[in-house]
Design a protein around this motif. Structure first.
Motif, PDB file in Angstrom:
ATOM      1  N   GLU B  33       0.819  -1.219   0.000  1.00  0.00           N
ATOM      2  CA  GLU B  33       0.000   0.000   0.000  1.00  0.00           C
ATOM      3  C   GLU B  33       0.850   1.265   0.000  1.00  0.00           C
ATOM      4  O   GLU B  33       0.453   2.289  -0.524  1.00  0.00           O
ATOM      5  CB  GLU B  33      -0.871   0.042   1.268  1.00  0.00           C
ATOM      6  CG  GLU B  33      -2.059  -0.881   1.233  1.00  0.00           C
ATOM      7  CD  GLU B  33      -2.985  -0.670   2.427  1.00  0.00           C
ATOM      8  OE1 GLU B  33      -4.145  -1.059   2.323  1.00  0.00           O
ATOM      9  OE2 GLU B  33      -2.552  -0.124   3.465  1.00  0.00           O
ATOM     10  N   CYS B 374     -17.705   4.761  11.357  1.00  0.00           N
ATOM     11  CA  CYS B 374     -18.245   5.012  10.013  1.00  0.00           C
ATOM     12  C   CYS B 374     -19.750   5.282  10.054  1.00  0.00           C
ATOM     13  O   CYS B 374     -20.231   6.253   9.489  1.00  0.00           O
ATOM     14  CB  CYS B 374     -17.972   3.820   9.107  1.00  0.00           C
ATOM     15  SG  CYS B 374     -16.236   3.393   8.896  1.00  0.00           S
ATOM     16  N   PRO B 406     -17.104   2.096   5.263  1.00  0.00           N
ATOM     17  CA  PRO B 406     -15.887   1.853   4.467  1.00  0.00           C
ATOM     18  C   PRO B 406     -14.790   1.083   5.210  1.00  0.00           C
ATOM     19  O   PRO B 406     -14.019   0.381   4.570  1.00  0.00           O
ATOM     20  CB  PRO B 406     -15.428   3.259   4.070  1.00  0.00           C
ATOM     21  CG  PRO B 406     -16.272   4.215   4.818  1.00  0.00           C
ATOM     22  CD  PRO B 406     -17.488   3.505   5.284  1.00  0.00           C
ATOM     23  N   CYS B 407     -14.701   1.180   6.533  1.00  0.00           N
ATOM     24  CA  CYS B 407     -13.613   0.467   7.218  1.00  0.00           C
ATOM     25  C   CYS B 407     -13.951  -1.008   7.407  1.00  0.00           C
ATOM     26  O   CYS B 407     -13.088  -1.797   7.800  1.00  0.00           O
ATOM     27  CB  CYS B 407     -13.228   1.133   8.536  1.00  0.00           C
ATOM     28  SG  CYS B 407     -13.971   0.427  10.014  1.00  0.00           S
ATOM     29  N   LYS B 441     -11.393  -3.564   0.165  1.00  0.00           N
ATOM     30  CA  LYS B 441     -11.331  -2.104   0.223  1.00  0.00           C
ATOM     31  C   LYS B 441     -12.447  -1.610  -0.687  1.00  0.00           C
ATOM     32  O   LYS B 441     -12.738  -2.263  -1.700  1.00  0.00           O
ATOM     33  CB  LYS B 441     -10.007  -1.592  -0.354  1.00  0.00           C
ATOM     34  CG  LYS B 441      -8.796  -1.983   0.441  1.00  0.00           C
ATOM     35  CD  LYS B 441      -8.439  -0.856   1.361  1.00  0.00           C
ATOM     36  CE  LYS B 441      -7.184  -1.179   2.148  1.00  0.00           C
ATOM     37  NZ  LYS B 441      -6.670  -0.017   2.833  1.00  0.00           N
ATOM     38  N   PRO B 442     -13.069  -0.478  -0.359  1.00  0.00           N
ATOM     39  CA  PRO B 442     -14.105   0.026  -1.257  1.00  0.00           C
ATOM     40  C   PRO B 442     -13.517   0.266  -2.649  1.00  0.00           C
ATOM     41  O   PRO B 442     -12.429   0.814  -2.769  1.00  0.00           O
ATOM     42  CB  PRO B 442     -14.521   1.349  -0.609  1.00  0.00           C
ATOM     43  CG  PRO B 442     -14.034   1.275   0.797  1.00  0.00           C
ATOM     44  CD  PRO B 442     -12.835   0.393   0.787  1.00  0.00           C
ATOM     45  N   THR B 444     -14.286   1.778  -6.592  1.00  0.00           N
ATOM     46  CA  THR B 444     -15.221   2.634  -7.318  1.00  0.00           C
ATOM     47  C   THR B 444     -15.599   1.986  -8.644  1.00  0.00           C
ATOM     48  O   THR B 444     -14.896   1.119  -9.151  1.00  0.00           O
ATOM     49  CB  THR B 444     -14.605   4.016  -7.610  1.00  0.00           C
ATOM     50  OG1 THR B 444     -13.481   3.832  -8.463  1.00  0.00           O
ATOM     51  CG2 THR B 444     -14.165   4.708  -6.333  1.00  0.00           C
ATOM     52  N   LEU B 445     -16.720   2.452  -9.189  1.00  0.00           N
ATOM     53  CA  LEU B 445     -17.165   1.934 -10.480  1.00  0.00           C
ATOM     54  C   LEU B 445     -16.123   2.207 -11.553  1.00  0.00           C
ATOM     55  O   LEU B 445     -15.889   1.397 -12.443  1.00  0.00           O
ATOM     56  CB  LEU B 445     -18.498   2.583 -10.867  1.00  0.00           C
ATOM     57  CG  LEU B 445     -19.679   2.206  -9.973  1.00  0.00           C
ATOM     58  CD1 LEU B 445     -20.935   2.931 -10.436  1.00  0.00           C
ATOM     59  CD2 LEU B 445     -19.903   0.703  -9.973  1.00  0.00           C
TER      60      LEU B 445
END
Ligand code: FES
Lengths: 99, 457
Positions: B33, B374, B406-407, B441-442, B444-445
């Motif tokens: 990361e 959250c 999200p967490c 992890k979230p 995105t589209l």
């Protein structure tokens, strides 16, 4: 709240970034989430109560640092090193999708 | 891309494993990361020099050698990259710079370390309150020192280490709220072998003395509150029958560390409960292999042992992976010749003492305290649901959204487990963790759309 040991009177910062449009001095090696701690008004608003929040863990596990970085929303600011001219914008709510 | 092995995490365990695997001629990708190798312990070790490096101490500087060997190892290094899904077989879905992609591997090593144990208390969501680990990361990253009235609350080796580092750079700390059981911090600092950094130790001891003399070393307190309008301004606590209040700009908290388990949990690995330190970790065989063949864990992610133990468990896992891939029939003798087991048990020798000295906190949580940062679910809401459902954190999740933000329960998981156990009068070990589902992890589209392009290309 925090100040870099490299930040000395008369010494220029390593770079400038923009936090919600405001020029902000930044230092090599720090992350977006580090800058958020000293930029006025950079708090995120929590999704439920709207309370102000700032980065909590700096290691990718709390998601309190979600911001829009150079147009990319829901970026974990603590995982992104600053770069000259970077545009950082507050994100109110974690579920926004990339613009 | 297909590799023999994908290592997740470029800290002490991941780097050591990657180096060993490359020595055996195995094709390795190391995904991390962070933007540079070193993990949390050696974050910024290639960049930090001068007073910051000196203040961080000898154990920090040692990381430079391993980082250099890692850079030279021939492992393909993928920095600033997040793994959001792992499929058995093994497919790994990654994101870097807003783009998703997939890589394949014959074996996977999880060396993604630990996180600080989240311990909720009134006001812990206020700006100005963060963890000691966070503050230390800020120091290693941009040389940041906390300003104003800085308080530390908690227990364990890290707060003392961090305080000595801050003092070494002429920083100031207003006071320390020691949550450890007696004999506490002072006993630790007198431990032979615990601190090889003598000047650092002396600074720490002098600091403890100064705090004690000035009355700013606080022990045996309860009911810590962080308070303020929109940001931290005051701390309050109860000492005996007295209520104390101090001004505070920064509060740094720390109650030990726990392994990162979302990856092994999502893959349905068998986990065991550590009743000394109250955490789950994946059950590993003598080579670090989980209950899922080809999935290995090394370092703190497999149980807290510190950086030296992490490097050794990384080397052992590398031998185990070579053995698994069929390339190293002599793994046992290599392991013996390198004395890895003796060195590992020496590296872990102090651990039982530290675990006993710093048991996980067990203070009663008031109903109004936010547990899930959250979704802002309070202890009271969790208790109310737990009372009318099976002793299962997933029931709490479904009814309250606690752990769905999200967490994904990284902050609230163990607290929910403890509240469910409390309500049902069960030992902690009898209550499970949240079910963890991908994505880790979230995503995105936009990232998923990019993945589609790549797969067709
Ligand atoms: S500060 Fe916690 S995830 Fe970034």
């Amino acid at each position: 709240m925090f100040k870099s040991v490299h930040d000395k009177p008369g010494k220029a910062s390593d770079m400038t970034v923009f936090v919600n449009g405001a020029e902000t001095a930044a230092w090599n090696g720090e992350t977006v989430a580090s800058v958020l701690l000293r930029a006025p008004g950079a708090e995120r608003r929590s999704t439920v109560s709207g309370e102000p929040r700032l980065p909590y863990c700096q290691m990718g596990v709390c998601f309190e640092c979600l911001v829009i970085v150079d147009g990319v929303a829901s970026t974990q600011g603590c995982l992104v090193p600053v770069a000259p001219g970077m545009r950082i914008e507050s994100q109110h709510g974690p579920r926004e999708i990339s613009k | 891309m297909t590799y023999d092995v994908v290592v997740i995490g470029a800290g002490p365990a991941g780097m050591s494993a990657a180096i060993q695997l490359r020595k055996a001629g195995i094709a390795v990708a190391a995904v991390d990361e962070q933007a540079a190798p070193g993990g949390q312990i050696w974050r910024g070790v290639e960049r930090n020099a001068g007073p910051v490096s000196a203040a961080l101490g000898a154990d920090y500087q040692k990381g430079a050698t391993l980082v250099e060997a890692f850079r030279d190892s021939g492992a393909e290094y993928l920095p600033a990259t997040q793994v959001w899904q792992i499929e058995e077989g093994w497919n790994l879905f990654l994101t870097s710079e807003g783009k998703a992609r997939r890589i394949k591997a014959r074996a996977v090593l999880l060396a993604n370390g630990a996180q600080e144990r989240p311990v909720p208390f009134p006001g812990w969501t206020l700006p100005g309150v963060m963890t000691v680990g966070a503050a230390q990361i800020l120091l290693k990253s941009g040389g940041m020192l906390p300003e104003g009235e800085v308080w530390i609350a908690g227990a364990g080796p890290l707060p003392l280490l961090y305080a000595t580092q801050v003092l070494g750079l002429e920083g100031r700390i207003a006071g320390f709220l020691d949550t450890s059981k007696r004999p506490g911090l002072a006993a630790l600092s007198s431990l032979p072998g615990a601190w090889r950094d003598i000047p650092g130790l002396l600074k720490g001891v002098r600091w403890l003395w100064d705090l004690k003399r000035s009355g700013r070393m606080v022990r045996g307190f309860s009911d810590l509150h962080a308070e303020g309008e929109g940001r931290l301004q005051h701390l309050q606590w109860r000492a005996g029958n007295e209520q104390r209040k101090v001004r505070a700009d920064v509060l740094l908290v720390h109650e030990g560390v726990v392994p990162r388990i979302h990856e092994t949990m999502a893959l349905g690995c068998v986990h065991d409960w550590n009743s000394d330190q109250n955490y789950f970790s994946a059950r590993l065989d003598q080579w670090g292999e989980t209950s899922r063949p080809g999935l290995f864990v090394a370092g703190d992610a497999g149980g807290i042992g510190g950086w030296l133990a992490a490097t050794l468990s990384g080397e052992i896992a590398a031998l185990g992976i070579a053995r698994y891939l069929g390339g190293s029939p002599d793994a046992d003798s290599l392991r013996r010749e390198a004395g890895l087991d003796e060195r590992l048990s020496r590296a872990r020798a102090l651990r039982p003492f530290l675990d006993a000295l710093y048991p996980p906190p067990a203070e009663h949580l008031a109903d109004e305290v936010v547990v899930c940062r959250c979704e802002e679910v309070t202890a009271g809401q969790i208790r109310a649901v737990a009372k009318v459902s099976a002793p299962d954190p997933n029931a709490v999740k479904a009814a309250t959204r606690c752990g769905m933000g999200p967490c994904q329960g990284r902050q609230c998981g163990y607290t929910v487990q403890a509240l469910v156990a409390e309500v049902h009068g069960l030992p902690l070990a009898d209550v499970s963790f949240f079910n963890i589902r991908p994505p880790l992890k979230p995503v995105t589209l936009g990232e998923i759309a990019a993945l589609g392009d790549l797969e067709e290309a």
